[in-house]
Design an enzyme around this catalytic site. Sequence first.
Site, mmCIF file in Angstrom:
data_model
loop_
_atom_site.group_PDB
_atom_site.id
_atom_site.type_symbol
_atom_site.label_atom_id
_atom_site.label_comp_id
_atom_site.label_asym_id
_atom_site.label_seq_id
_atom_site.Cartn_x
_atom_site.Cartn_y
_atom_site.Cartn_z
ATOM 1 N N ARG A 61 0.877 -1.175 0.000
ATOM 2 C CA ARG A 61 0.000 0.000 0.000
ATOM 3 C C ARG A 61 0.909 1.218 0.000
ATOM 4 N NH1 ARG A 61 -2.784 4.083 0.280
ATOM 5 N NH2 ARG A 61 -4.913 4.194 1.034
ATOM 6 N N GLU A 69 -11.368 4.517 -5.363
ATOM 7 C CA GLU A 69 -11.562 3.066 -5.446
ATOM 8 C C GLU A 69 -11.883 2.683 -6.892
ATOM 9 O OE1 GLU A 69 -11.025 0.972 -2.882
ATOM 10 O OE2 GLU A 69 -10.434 2.750 -1.754
ATOM 11 N N ARG A 113 -0.914 -5.469 4.906
ATOM 12 C CA ARG A 113 -0.142 -5.008 3.752
ATOM 13 C C ARG A 113 1.061 -4.202 4.217
ATOM 14 N NH1 ARG A 113 -4.908 -1.818 0.738
ATOM 15 N NH2 ARG A 113 -4.875 -0.949 2.822
#
Length: 181
Positions: A61, A69, A113
Amino acid sequence: MARINLRLIVCINYLYKVSKLIVFFLLFVLISNFSLGDELIFGKAYITDGDTIKINGKKIRLHGIDTPEIEQYCLNQKKEQYLCGKSAKDFLKKFIKNKEIKCLKNDIDRYGRIVATCYIGEKDLNGLIVENGWGLAYRRYSKKYISNEKSAEKEALGIWSGKFIKPWEWRKGKRLKINVN
């Protein structure tokens, strides 16, 4: 002659101790580099979305930024709907192509992440996305990219050329009001 031999023995003893310190130092550096290996990730990237990539199977990330999104709609300057999250992903894909990416780990997020600042050569990829208007400075986590965001807004680049909902608001359910005439 005895003094010379004594000095020679002292010198050899000194060099022996120094060489042990050098070996210890080199081992320390070597061991440190192995632990730093988890902090530096590099290779070709697979683009998941505008702010997430995968390198060597590791999900990364991008630190300090947030992009729309994938299924998020925005309005362009003509007030037409478009999938701005897909556009952010496409920008990243086009820019990265098959280039080697280097990422420096900042953290691990709640989803497991790696959160990292990534580079293509010396260019800060995270900043480049924001600077071109396809992402926002994620002020909740970093103030680093605010000037990049202001520049993109001033130049009406990317999502700044029309209307959009900030990604963190969109994830909470806020949507653009679209007038159908």
